[in-house]
Design a protein around this motif. Structure first.
Motif, PDB file in Angstrom:
ATOM      1  N   CYS A   1       0.840  -1.208   0.000  1.00 33.80           N
ATOM      2  CA  CYS A   1       0.000   0.000   0.000  1.00 33.80           C
ATOM      3  C   CYS A   1       0.870   1.250   0.000  1.00 33.80           C
ATOM      4  O   CYS A   1       0.593   2.205  -0.724  1.00 33.80           O
ATOM      5  CB  CYS A   1      -0.924   0.012   1.212  1.00 33.80           C
ATOM      6  SG  CYS A   1      -2.315  -1.107   1.066  1.00 33.80           S
ATOM      7  N   LEU A   2       1.906   1.243   0.804  1.00 30.06           N
ATOM      8  CA  LEU A   2       2.828   2.385   0.820  1.00 30.06           C
ATOM      9  C   LEU A   2       3.531   2.517  -0.525  1.00 30.06           C
ATOM     10  O   LEU A   2       3.751   3.624  -1.017  1.00 30.06           O
ATOM     11  CB  LEU A   2       3.856   2.231   1.943  1.00 30.06           C
ATOM     12  CG  LEU A   2       3.316   2.375   3.361  1.00 30.06           C
ATOM     13  CD1 LEU A   2       4.407   2.038   4.373  1.00 30.06           C
ATOM     14  CD2 LEU A   2       2.761   3.756   3.600  1.00 30.06           C
TER      15      LEU A   2
ATOM     16  N   TYR B   1       1.496   4.357  -3.137  1.00 27.93           N
ATOM     17  CA  TYR B   1       1.092   5.718  -2.769  1.00 27.93           C
ATOM     18  C   TYR B   1       1.246   6.693  -3.934  1.00 27.93           C
ATOM     19  O   TYR B   1       0.313   7.419  -4.272  1.00 27.93           O
ATOM     20  CB  TYR B   1       1.919   6.175  -1.568  1.00 27.93           C
ATOM     21  CG  TYR B   1       1.547   7.531  -1.043  1.00 27.93           C
ATOM     22  CD1 TYR B   1       0.560   7.656  -0.070  1.00 27.93           C
ATOM     23  CD2 TYR B   1       2.163   8.682  -1.500  1.00 27.93           C
ATOM     24  CE1 TYR B   1       0.203   8.891   0.424  1.00 27.93           C
ATOM     25  CE2 TYR B   1       1.806   9.922  -1.018  1.00 27.93           C
ATOM     26  CZ  TYR B   1       0.831  10.020  -0.047  1.00 27.93           C
ATOM     27  OH  TYR B   1       0.478  11.260   0.435  1.00 27.93           O
TER      28      TYR B   1
ATOM     29  N   CYS C   1      -1.262   6.103  -6.675  1.00 28.58           N
ATOM     30  CA  CYS C   1      -2.589   6.601  -6.307  1.00 28.58           C
ATOM     31  C   CYS C   1      -2.656   8.122  -6.416  1.00 28.58           C
ATOM     32  O   CYS C   1      -3.681   8.663  -6.852  1.00 28.58           O
ATOM     33  CB  CYS C   1      -2.951   6.160  -4.893  1.00 28.58           C
ATOM     34  SG  CYS C   1      -3.344   4.406  -4.763  1.00 28.58           S
ATOM     35  N   GLU C   2      -1.581   8.794  -6.031  1.00 25.66           N
ATOM     36  CA  GLU C   2      -1.538  10.255  -6.183  1.00 25.66           C
ATOM     37  C   GLU C   2      -1.660  10.654  -7.646  1.00 25.66           C
ATOM     38  O   GLU C   2      -2.400  11.578  -7.989  1.00 25.66           O
ATOM     39  CB  GLU C   2      -0.214  10.811  -5.632  1.00 25.66           C
ATOM     40  CG  GLU C   2      -0.236  11.208  -4.210  1.00 25.66           C
ATOM     41  CD  GLU C   2       1.054  11.891  -3.775  1.00 25.66           C
ATOM     42  OE1 GLU C   2       0.977  12.675  -2.823  1.00 25.66           O
ATOM     43  OE2 GLU C   2       2.125  11.653  -4.370  1.00 25.66           O
TER      44      GLU C   2
ATOM     45  N   LEU D   1      -5.525   8.215   0.524  1.00 29.24           N
ATOM     46  CA  LEU D   1      -4.248   8.915   0.677  1.00 29.24           C
ATOM     47  C   LEU D   1      -4.204   9.705   1.990  1.00 29.24           C
ATOM     48  O   LEU D   1      -3.162   9.749   2.654  1.00 29.24           O
ATOM     49  CB  LEU D   1      -3.994   9.831  -0.517  1.00 29.24           C
ATOM     50  CG  LEU D   1      -3.770   9.112  -1.846  1.00 29.24           C
ATOM     51  CD1 LEU D   1      -3.706  10.106  -3.002  1.00 29.24           C
ATOM     52  CD2 LEU D   1      -2.514   8.260  -1.808  1.00 29.24           C
TER      53      LEU D   1
ATOM     54  N   ILE E   1      -3.402   7.341   4.816  1.00 29.07           N
ATOM     55  CA  ILE E   1      -1.968   7.011   4.859  1.00 29.07           C
ATOM     56  C   ILE E   1      -1.192   8.172   5.471  1.00 29.07           C
ATOM     57  O   ILE E   1      -0.342   7.981   6.340  1.00 29.07           O
ATOM     58  CB  ILE E   1      -1.441   6.660   3.452  1.00 29.07           C
ATOM     59  CG1 ILE E   1      -2.020   5.325   2.985  1.00 29.07           C
ATOM     60  CG2 ILE E   1       0.094   6.603   3.443  1.00 29.07           C
ATOM     61  CD1 ILE E   1      -1.665   4.953   1.563  1.00 29.07           C
ATOM     62  N   ASN E   2      -1.476   9.390   5.025  1.00 26.13           N
ATOM     63  CA  ASN E   2      -0.758  10.569   5.536  1.00 26.13           C
ATOM     64  C   ASN E   2      -0.941  10.739   7.039  1.00 26.13           C
ATOM     65  O   ASN E   2       0.023  11.026   7.756  1.00 26.13           O
ATOM     66  CB  ASN E   2      -1.231  11.838   4.820  1.00 26.13           C
ATOM     67  CG  ASN E   2      -0.799  11.868   3.374  1.00 26.13           C
ATOM     68  OD1 ASN E   2       0.175  11.241   2.985  1.00 26.13           O
ATOM     69  ND2 ASN E   2      -1.537  12.593   2.561  1.00 26.13           N
TER      70      ASN E   2
ATOM     71  N   GLU F   1       9.093   6.303   4.032  1.00 24.20           N
ATOM     72  CA  GLU F   1       8.869   7.192   2.884  1.00 24.20           C
ATOM     73  C   GLU F   1       9.926   6.980   1.807  1.00 24.20           C
ATOM     74  O   GLU F   1       9.609   6.875   0.621  1.00 24.20           O
ATOM     75  CB  GLU F   1       8.866   8.655   3.327  1.00 24.20           C
ATOM     76  CG  GLU F   1       7.598   9.061   4.049  1.00 24.20           C
ATOM     77  CD  GLU F   1       7.644  10.484   4.585  1.00 24.20           C
ATOM     78  OE1 GLU F   1       8.702  11.156   4.468  1.00 24.20           O
ATOM     79  OE2 GLU F   1       6.618  10.931   5.127  1.00 24.20           O
TER      80      GLU F   1
ATOM     81  N   ILE G   1       7.551   4.594  -0.374  1.00 20.13           N
ATOM     82  CA  ILE G   1       6.806   5.613  -1.129  1.00 20.13           C
ATOM     83  C   ILE G   1       7.650   6.159  -2.275  1.00 20.13           C
ATOM     84  O   ILE G   1       7.189   6.250  -3.408  1.00 20.13           O
ATOM     85  CB  ILE G   1       6.301   6.730  -0.194  1.00 20.13           C
ATOM     86  CG1 ILE G   1       5.255   6.137   0.760  1.00 20.13           C
ATOM     87  CG2 ILE G   1       5.714   7.884  -1.001  1.00 20.13           C
ATOM     88  CD1 ILE G   1       4.725   7.105   1.802  1.00 20.13           C
TER      89      ILE G   1
END
Length: 169
Positions: A11-12, A15, A18-19, A89, A92-93, A108, A112
């Motif tokens: 999932c990370l 990221y 997804c953005e 998102l 997650i943040n 990160e 990420i």
């Protein structure tokens, strides 16, 4: 627990993707709305706005009306997809902000941003084994926050239901 950690790391890792999808969907929605407004001005006909999807009846409708309804439905679907991605998102943040600074930095950089362990080690000034340990501890803490009492839905399942399923449709 190991499978859950792996899913959390994936999932990370997704990221950035997804953005990118979120920005693309927002841009597409804006283009659809701008095109609709532009066409309305060119023809001189004000478009009908629906607060909700019209009820299907046996009444015969024109093809233009059917196309308008289909376009409005497409806009509504896009808005729903955008909301799902934004929620995903944001979650997650928020969870990342609750982690220790060292863990967050390693997660990160590695998952990420997608850098190698060697680069993460150089960037943080820590040994590679320490970075790997911080990543594992950070991922466990991340997973605990998702599964813990503070959360009512786990992130990998949320991604599967609300994001992956939407894209398959």
């Amino acid at each position: 627990m190991k499978d859950y950690l792996q899913e959390t790391m994936e999932c990370l890792g997704n990221y950035k993707e997804c953005e990118t999808k979120l920005e693309a969907k927002k841009a597409f929605l804006n283009r659809l709305k701008e095109n609709r407004e532009k066409r309305d001005r060119e023809v001189g006909i004000k478009s009908i706005t629906y607060d909700e999807i019209p009820v299907k009846t046996n009444k015969i409708t024109s093809k233009v009306e059917l196309i308008a309804i289909k376009n409005i439905q497409m806009e509504l679907d896009l808005e729903e997809e955008i909301d799902s991605l934004q929620y995903y998102l944001t979650r997650i943040n928020l969870i990342m902000m609750d982690l220790k600074e060292e863990w967050r930095q390693v997660l990160e950089l590695k998952y990420i941003e997608g850098y190698t362990w060697e680069y993460v080690s150089r960037k943080t000034g820590l040994s590679e084994s320490t970075c790997r340990r911080y990543a594992k501890d950070g991922a466990k803490a991340f997973a605990d926050k998702i599964k813990g009492e503070e959360s009512y839905i786990d992130l990998p399942l949320f991604k599967y239901i609300y994001i992956d399923k939407v894209e398959q449709a």
